[in-house]
Design a protein around this motif. Structure first.
Motif, PDB file in Angstrom:
ATOM      1  N   LEU A 184      22.941   4.387 -33.245  1.00 33.46           N
ATOM      2  CA  LEU A 184      24.155   3.033 -33.225  1.00 33.46           C
ATOM      3  C   LEU A 184      24.679   3.681 -34.603  1.00 33.46           C
ATOM      4  O   LEU A 184      25.936   3.634 -34.987  1.00 33.46           O
ATOM      5  CB  LEU A 184      23.485   1.961 -33.503  1.00 33.46           C
ATOM      6  CG  LEU A 184      23.397   1.889 -32.425  1.00 33.46           C
ATOM      7  CD1 LEU A 184      22.951  -0.120 -32.538  1.00 33.46           C
ATOM      8  CD2 LEU A 184      24.299   1.043 -31.430  1.00 33.46           C
ATOM      9  N   LEU A 185      24.543   4.543 -35.489  1.00 27.69           N
ATOM     10  CA  LEU A 185      24.132   5.239 -36.484  1.00 27.69           C
ATOM     11  C   LEU A 185      25.708   6.745 -36.755  1.00 27.69           C
ATOM     12  O   LEU A 185      26.373   7.017 -38.233  1.00 27.69           O
ATOM     13  CB  LEU A 185      23.232   5.343 -37.734  1.00 27.69           C
ATOM     14  CG  LEU A 185      22.794   4.171 -38.428  1.00 27.69           C
ATOM     15  CD1 LEU A 185      21.437   4.661 -39.372  1.00 27.69           C
ATOM     16  CD2 LEU A 185      24.082   3.312 -39.187  1.00 27.69           C
ATOM     17  N   MET A 197     -11.268   4.005 -31.026  1.00 27.70           N
ATOM     18  CA  MET A 197     -10.852   5.127 -30.731  1.00 27.70           C
ATOM     19  C   MET A 197      -9.426   5.092 -31.203  1.00 27.70           C
ATOM     20  O   MET A 197      -8.983   3.372 -31.955  1.00 27.70           O
ATOM     21  CB  MET A 197     -10.622   4.387 -29.018  1.00 27.70           C
ATOM     22  CG  MET A 197     -12.160   4.597 -28.537  1.00 27.70           C
ATOM     23  SD  MET A 197     -10.996   4.092 -26.740  1.00 27.70           S
ATOM     24  CE  MET A 197     -10.003   5.539 -26.116  1.00 27.70           C
ATOM     25  N   SER A 198      -8.936   5.519 -31.274  1.00 31.39           N
ATOM     26  CA  SER A 198      -7.728   5.817 -32.220  1.00 31.39           C
ATOM     27  C   SER A 198      -6.090   5.182 -31.140  1.00 31.39           C
ATOM     28  O   SER A 198      -6.460   5.694 -30.055  1.00 31.39           O
ATOM     29  CB  SER A 198      -6.941   6.815 -32.978  1.00 31.39           C
ATOM     30  OG  SER A 198      -6.752   8.007 -31.235  1.00 31.39           O
ATOM     31  N   GLN A 199      -5.688   4.126 -31.858  1.00 32.37           N
ATOM     32  CA  GLN A 199      -4.762   3.281 -31.736  1.00 32.37           C
ATOM     33  C   GLN A 199      -3.185   4.316 -31.204  1.00 32.37           C
ATOM     34  O   GLN A 199      -2.934   5.651 -32.089  1.00 32.37           O
ATOM     35  CB  GLN A 199      -3.220   2.433 -32.304  1.00 32.37           C
ATOM     36  CG  GLN A 199      -4.859   1.595 -32.598  1.00 32.37           C
ATOM     37  CD  GLN A 199      -4.776   0.521 -31.484  1.00 32.37           C
ATOM     38  OE1 GLN A 199      -4.520   0.531 -30.414  1.00 32.37           O
ATOM     39  NE2 GLN A 199      -6.286  -0.156 -31.491  1.00 32.37           N
ATOM     40  N   PRO A 200      -2.469   4.722 -29.753  1.00 30.11           N
ATOM     41  CA  PRO A 200      -1.611   5.238 -29.381  1.00 30.11           C
ATOM     42  C   PRO A 200      -0.643   5.713 -29.750  1.00 30.11           C
ATOM     43  O   PRO A 200      -0.044   3.682 -30.397  1.00 30.11           O
ATOM     44  CB  PRO A 200      -1.470   5.364 -28.050  1.00 30.11           C
ATOM     45  CG  PRO A 200      -2.199   3.888 -27.787  1.00 30.11           C
ATOM     46  CD  PRO A 200      -2.789   3.725 -28.684  1.00 30.11           C
ATOM     47  N   SER A 201       0.044   6.240 -30.835  1.00 27.15           N
ATOM     48  CA  SER A 201       1.414   6.063 -31.376  1.00 27.15           C
ATOM     49  C   SER A 201       2.468   5.389 -30.931  1.00 27.15           C
ATOM     50  O   SER A 201       2.790   5.817 -29.778  1.00 27.15           O
ATOM     51  CB  SER A 201       2.172   7.162 -32.107  1.00 27.15           C
ATOM     52  OG  SER A 201       1.525   8.443 -30.853  1.00 27.15           O
ATOM     53  N   LYS A 202       3.675   4.662 -31.212  1.00 28.63           N
ATOM     54  CA  LYS A 202       4.915   4.348 -30.762  1.00 28.63           C
ATOM     55  C   LYS A 202       5.156   5.283 -30.409  1.00 28.63           C
ATOM     56  O   LYS A 202       5.783   5.328 -30.940  1.00 28.63           O
ATOM     57  CB  LYS A 202       4.534   3.745 -31.237  1.00 28.63           C
ATOM     58  CG  LYS A 202       3.914   1.722 -31.429  1.00 28.63           C
ATOM     59  CD  LYS A 202       4.531   1.125 -32.058  1.00 28.63           C
ATOM     60  CE  LYS A 202       3.457  -0.652 -32.258  1.00 28.63           C
ATOM     61  NZ  LYS A 202       4.231  -2.157 -32.808  1.00 28.63           N
ATOM     62  N   PRO A 203       6.506   5.274 -29.424  1.00 26.86           N
ATOM     63  CA  PRO A 203       6.969   6.022 -29.339  1.00 26.86           C
ATOM     64  C   PRO A 203       8.368   5.402 -30.396  1.00 26.86           C
ATOM     65  O   PRO A 203       8.265   4.646 -30.247  1.00 26.86           O
ATOM     66  CB  PRO A 203       8.133   5.972 -27.992  1.00 26.86           C
ATOM     67  CG  PRO A 203       7.578   4.194 -27.593  1.00 26.86           C
ATOM     68  CD  PRO A 203       6.366   4.611 -28.196  1.00 26.86           C
ATOM     69  N   ILE A 204       9.012   6.430 -30.929  1.00 27.57           N
ATOM     70  CA  ILE A 204      10.453   6.339 -31.564  1.00 27.57           C
ATOM     71  C   ILE A 204      11.785   5.413 -31.047  1.00 27.57           C
ATOM     72  O   ILE A 204      11.977   6.122 -29.624  1.00 27.57           O
ATOM     73  CB  ILE A 204      11.012   7.696 -32.135  1.00 27.57           C
ATOM     74  CG1 ILE A 204       9.382   8.324 -32.896  1.00 27.57           C
ATOM     75  CG2 ILE A 204      12.316   7.818 -33.292  1.00 27.57           C
ATOM     76  CD1 ILE A 204       9.965   9.918 -33.494  1.00 27.57           C
ATOM     77  N   ASP A 205      11.730   4.673 -31.766  1.00 26.46           N
ATOM     78  CA  ASP A 205      12.518   4.030 -31.020  1.00 26.46           C
ATOM     79  C   ASP A 205      14.503   4.482 -31.279  1.00 26.46           C
ATOM     80  O   ASP A 205      14.508   4.604 -33.531  1.00 26.46           O
ATOM     81  CB  ASP A 205      12.873   2.299 -31.507  1.00 26.46           C
ATOM     82  CG  ASP A 205      13.971   1.540 -30.397  1.00 26.46           C
ATOM     83  OD1 ASP A 205      14.635   2.316 -29.648  1.00 26.46           O
ATOM     84  OD2 ASP A 205      14.071   0.686 -31.440  1.00 26.46           O
ATOM     85  N   TRP A 206      15.358   5.155 -30.809  1.00 27.04           N
ATOM     86  CA  TRP A 206      16.040   5.997 -31.492  1.00 27.04           C
ATOM     87  C   TRP A 206      17.771   4.817 -31.491  1.00 27.04           C
ATOM     88  O   TRP A 206      18.499   6.036 -31.350  1.00 27.04           O
ATOM     89  CB  TRP A 206      15.846   7.553 -30.081  1.00 27.04           C
ATOM     90  CG  TRP A 206      15.583   8.437 -30.628  1.00 27.04           C
ATOM     91  CD1 TRP A 206      13.945   8.591 -29.379  1.00 27.04           C
ATOM     92  CD2 TRP A 206      15.508   9.740 -31.757  1.00 27.04           C
ATOM     93  NE1 TRP A 206      13.239   9.501 -30.014  1.00 27.04           N
ATOM     94  CE2 TRP A 206      14.316   9.638 -31.538  1.00 27.04           C
ATOM     95  CE3 TRP A 206      15.802  10.080 -33.023  1.00 27.04           C
ATOM     96  CZ2 TRP A 206      13.469  11.570 -31.951  1.00 27.04           C
ATOM     97  CZ3 TRP A 206      15.676  10.708 -33.638  1.00 27.04           C
ATOM     98  CH2 TRP A 206      14.772  11.819 -33.161  1.00 27.04           C
ATOM     99  N   PHE A 207      17.348   4.900 -30.693  1.00 31.95           N
ATOM    100  CA  PHE A 207      18.938   2.993 -30.448  1.00 31.95           C
ATOM    101  C   PHE A 207      19.648   2.947 -31.673  1.00 31.95           C
ATOM    102  O   PHE A 207      20.164   2.940 -32.625  1.00 31.95           O
ATOM    103  CB  PHE A 207      18.043   1.688 -29.788  1.00 31.95           C
ATOM    104  CG  PHE A 207      19.319   1.164 -28.943  1.00 31.95           C
ATOM    105  CD1 PHE A 207      20.896   2.188 -28.682  1.00 31.95           C
ATOM    106  CD2 PHE A 207      20.298  -0.067 -29.685  1.00 31.95           C
ATOM    107  CE1 PHE A 207      21.680   1.295 -28.204  1.00 31.95           C
ATOM    108  CE2 PHE A 207      20.762  -1.043 -29.786  1.00 31.95           C
ATOM    109  CZ  PHE A 207      22.383   0.066 -29.026  1.00 31.95           C
ATOM    110  N   PRO A 208      19.095   2.755 -32.768  1.00 31.18           N
ATOM    111  CA  PRO A 208      19.389   1.911 -33.865  1.00 31.18           C
ATOM    112  C   PRO A 208      19.643   3.796 -34.448  1.00 31.18           C
ATOM    113  O   PRO A 208      21.231   3.836 -35.418  1.00 31.18           O
ATOM    114  CB  PRO A 208      17.716   1.550 -34.571  1.00 31.18           C
ATOM    115  CG  PRO A 208      17.279   0.984 -34.189  1.00 31.18           C
ATOM    116  CD  PRO A 208      17.140   2.180 -33.100  1.00 31.18           C
ATOM    117  N   TYR A 209      19.204   4.608 -34.463  1.00 30.78           N
ATOM    118  CA  TYR A 209      19.751   5.799 -34.829  1.00 30.78           C
ATOM    119  C   TYR A 209      21.179   6.564 -34.310  1.00 30.78           C
ATOM    120  O   TYR A 209      21.916   7.109 -34.496  1.00 30.78           O
ATOM    121  CB  TYR A 209      18.882   7.604 -34.832  1.00 30.78           C
ATOM    122  CG  TYR A 209      17.475   6.804 -35.876  1.00 30.78           C
ATOM    123  CD1 TYR A 209      17.177   6.767 -37.734  1.00 30.78           C
ATOM    124  CD2 TYR A 209      16.552   6.113 -35.308  1.00 30.78           C
ATOM    125  CE1 TYR A 209      16.684   7.267 -37.772  1.00 30.78           C
ATOM    126  CE2 TYR A 209      14.990   6.252 -35.580  1.00 30.78           C
ATOM    127  CZ  TYR A 209      15.363   6.009 -37.231  1.00 30.78           C
ATOM    128  OH  TYR A 209      14.212   5.741 -38.275  1.00 30.78           O
TER     129      TYR A 209
END
Length: 295
Positions: free
Chosen positions: A15-16, A1-13
């Motif tokens: 901060l920019l 089974m394929s690994q579920p993709s991790k959600p994108i962490d938008w917090f660092p972006y």
């Protein structure tokens, strides 16, 4: 089974975002607007028309090449003197002598004092009638009478360089002093144990170790000197007979004094281009020298 993709962490972006917005507003937008104006006949007239490369053609048809050469001469001479004098001052300030802390404090006033005040003082000293330099020259026999340093082309050009070196040297000295103090003492002790002379230790240990700092400071100093406005403007306003008119002074006179915003913008664009090319060539040269030193 394929690994579920991790959600994108938008917090660092997120901060920019403030830094990106500030950069776009303060840097990118003014550059884009300057570039746009350089292709127009913008002036005090509210009506602006597109003129293509006409502003650039006018610029090069006049004395602009002479101004460019004078600017680079002013920058090269000034930066070279600041680096040489600053390096000598850093070596002296790094020496283990009594009163070293006091000397480190006393070297800073030229850089700490507001530039306008320091330049006004130099302007008084250059005065031929009551200036200290002219009076001292007459007293020791170098001058036969009062000499107006800012009234002649060559002397005015050198006078602005001397003032620029006086203002910029303290920062160079302190920067190189910090670089010298970061050199491991074990290297000096090992070289001293092997009988290496003081000059040999300076040439083979100190200079290679502080070369990155010297490269960084010389580039920053070159950019600051290239864009220097207040020193020349307060002392000579670009005179006499345009002897001290650099690119930044020429841009100011065209855009602000003559209200030719389009032509002034074209000159500002050329300044950005020249500095970009100079920085790229400088970094390429430093990278080449670093590789040669590592081999």
């Amino acid at each position: 089974m394929s690994q579920p993709s991790k959600p994108i962490d938008w917090f660092p972006y997120l901060l920019l975002v403030p830094a990106v917005v500030i950069t776009l507003v303060i840097v990118a937008w003014p550059l884009a607007e300057t570039l746009r104006l350089s292709f127009t006949d913008a002036s005090m007239n509210p009506e602006t028309h597109y003129v293509g490369l006409e502003n650039y053609q006018k610029m090069f048809a006049r004395n602009f090449p002479e101004v460019v050469g004078r600017t680079f001469a002013w920058m090269v001479i000034g930066v070279t003197l600041k680096m040489v004098v600053g390096l000598l001052a850093a070596v002296l300030l790094n020496a283990a002598v009594p009163g070293r802390t006091l000397m480190r404090i006393l070297i800073m006033p030229p850089w700490i004092v507001p530039i306008a005040i320091g330049v006004f003082i130099w302007g008084w000293m250059y005065n031929g009638q009551f200036g200290m330099i002219s009076g001292l020259g007459q007293r020791i026999g170098l001058l036969s009478g009062p000499f107006e340093f800012l009234a002649f082309k060559n002397s005015a050009f050198m006078a602005t360089i001397v003032t620029d070196v006086w203002i910029g040297t303290p920062l160079v000295a302190v920067y190189l002093l910090a670089a010298m103090q970061s050199v491991p003492r074990d290297l000096y002790e090992a070289a001293w144990t092997d009988g290496a002379s003081r000059f040999y230790r300076f040439r083979r240990i100190t200079m290679p170790m502080i070369m990155p700092a010297m490269a960084t400071m010389s580039l920053l100093s070159a950019i600051w000197t290239f864009n220097s406005f207040d020193i020349i403007w307060i002392l000579t306003e670009g005179g006499p007979r345009n002897a001290t008119t650099t690119m930044i002074i020429d841009t100011y006179k065209t855009a602000i004094s003559r209200f030719r915003y389009g032509e002034g913008s074209a000159r500002a664009v050329m300044i950005v281009i020249f500095l970009t090319i100079f920085s790229l060539l400088y970094f390429a040269m430093i990278r080449k020298l670093s590789k040669k030193g590592a081999m």
